[in-house]
Write an enzyme that holds these catalytic residues in place. Structure first.
Site: not given
Ligand SMILES: Cc1ncc(COP(=O)(O)O)c(C=O)c1O
Length: 394
Positions: A189, A271, A273, A341
């Site tokens: 990621s 995708p 993020r 904490c």
């Molecule tokens: C199998 C799988 N696909 C897609 C994603 C999404 O990845 P990103 O947020 O980097 O695009 C993840 C993130 O953990 C993932 O584990």
């Protein structure tokens, strides 16, 4: 014998709550712009023509976001029964979903299959046997391991197998009555290097060749997620533009599978993020500014346990702004810490954040590009702090 009743369904409690927008916002909260996420979806789809986009629900499962992405043409990557239901509630067709979690509870596979999901990711013979039993006749992708190099948040230590193992797994899948659809991978990621897709695409082509030599007909390549968001330590240039990712992926696909024709598999991306991070702004307030032996500590009412888990090892560096920025006064290096904490609740210490010298209790501190992996990562109530709420920006 009396049955034990669950006190709280944490799957529900952990889900982000959506507020219509009270006049006095709570603090902390995530402000989410669905239109901005849709815009990012459209840019990504345009950069990858011919590749289906399956938004990774795990990044942010906000129902209004899922509905808008579905309406814009996105499908979904899901990893649990709750995510299957969230995608279906948004309007997705079950046979378009990718169940991408490579190791699953047997009953969860059966649950997904009952709801019409028919594409599952595996990366081991054990899981393949499980899918064949719990979702007979479904299609499988085998996940390849990648180095994760070039990413801020590598994902492959836990999942993925070699090309040789993938061939054996997919041949065995066919013998178990499953459809060996192809291969998946994830380059990590916040992947900063578009060339990172090259080695796993080449590896996938080797798996496809060997499967064809065995008389099988793989047809699908899942290119994973990894597309980056704008973060604090991007430097002047930042990550390359999306068009460079699209061009690199297309070049590597052409090199590995040919420009067009029957050998070129259908492709999809997952995708998370890259679609939702920049649509989110995390608002928090300063609890205290404290001098500890010459080091300035700024304590916020948001921290690792209220959604900022990806600051672990300072991996993801959110751009930070404050309500004092307009004053234009001097800035000083600060350690940024959360409210609980637990001493693990420190966001940035190795690389301190430069904040206005007059920052004080009650001021707002905002973390940008925080729409992904925050609200859904928030604990259900560690130290009594409630999960990070989401407010939708109109
Ligand atoms: C199998 C799988 N696909 C897609 C994603 C999404 O990845 P990103 O947020 O980097 O695009 C993840 C993130 O953990 C993932 O584990």
């Amino acid at each position: 014998m009396s049955a034990l009743a669950p006190v709280v369904d944490t799957r529900q409690a952990a889900r982000p709550s959506t507020y219509a927008g009270p006049s006095t916002p709570p603090s902390p909260y995530l402000e989410l712009s669905v239109p901005v996420a849709v815009e990012h979806y459209r840019s990504l789809a345009a950069a990858l023509p011919g590749t289906a986009v399956h938004y990774a629900v795990k990044a942010n499962p906000e129902p209004a976001l899922l509905r808008a992405l579905h309406e814009a043409g996105s499908s979904f990557d899901v990893a649990s029964p709750a995510e299957v239901l969230a995608a279906l509630a948004a309007g997705a067709a079950p046979d378009e979903l990718v169940y991408s979690n490579p190791v699953k509870r047997r009953s969860d596979i059966a649950f997904a299959a009952r709801h019409g999901v028919r594409l599952f990711v595996v990366d081991s013979p054990e899981e393949t046997v499980k899918v064949a039993a719990a979702a007979p006749g479904s299609a499988v992708l085998c996940r390849l391991v990648t180095s994760g190099e070039g990413s801020d948040w590598p994902l492959s230590r836990k999942y993925g197998c070699s090309t040789g193992e993938a061939v054996r797994i997919l041949v065995a899948a066919a013998a178990l009555g499953l459809e060996p659809a192809g291969v998946s991978f994830h380059v990590g990621s916040q992947q900063r290097d578009p060339e990172a897709w090259g080695p796993p695409i080449a590896a996938a082509a080797r798996v496809f060749d060997e499967l064809r030599a065995e008389g099988l007909r793989p047809w699908l390549l899942d290119l994973g997620g990894g597309f980056p968001a704008r973060l604090a330590d991007d430097g002047a240039a930042g990550c390359p533009p999306l068009a460079e990712y699209g061009a690199a992926i297309d070049r590597h696909l052409t090199r590995a599978f040919g420009p067009t024709g029957p050998d070129r598999p259908r492709t999809l991306v997952e995708p998370g993020r890259g679609i939702v991070a920049e649509a989110g702004l995390l608002h928090s307030r300063v609890l205290a500014v404290i001098d500890r032996g010459g080091t300035r500590w700024v304590f916020l009412d948001a921290g690792v346990f209220t959604g900022l888990v990806e600051t672990i090892e300072e991996a993801i560096r959110y751009p930070v702004t404050t309500s004092r920025d307009r004053d234009g006064g001097p800035r000083v290096p600060c350690v940024l810490a959360g409210p609980t904490c637990d001493s693990a609740d420190v966001l940035y210490e190795q690389a301190m954040v430069h904040l206005p010298a007059d920052l004080a209790e009650g001021d707002w501190v905002r973390l940008e590009s925080a729409g992904a992996y925050t609200s859904c990562y928030s604990t259900v109530g560690f130290n009594g702090f409630p999960p990070l709420p989401t407010l939708l920006r109109a």
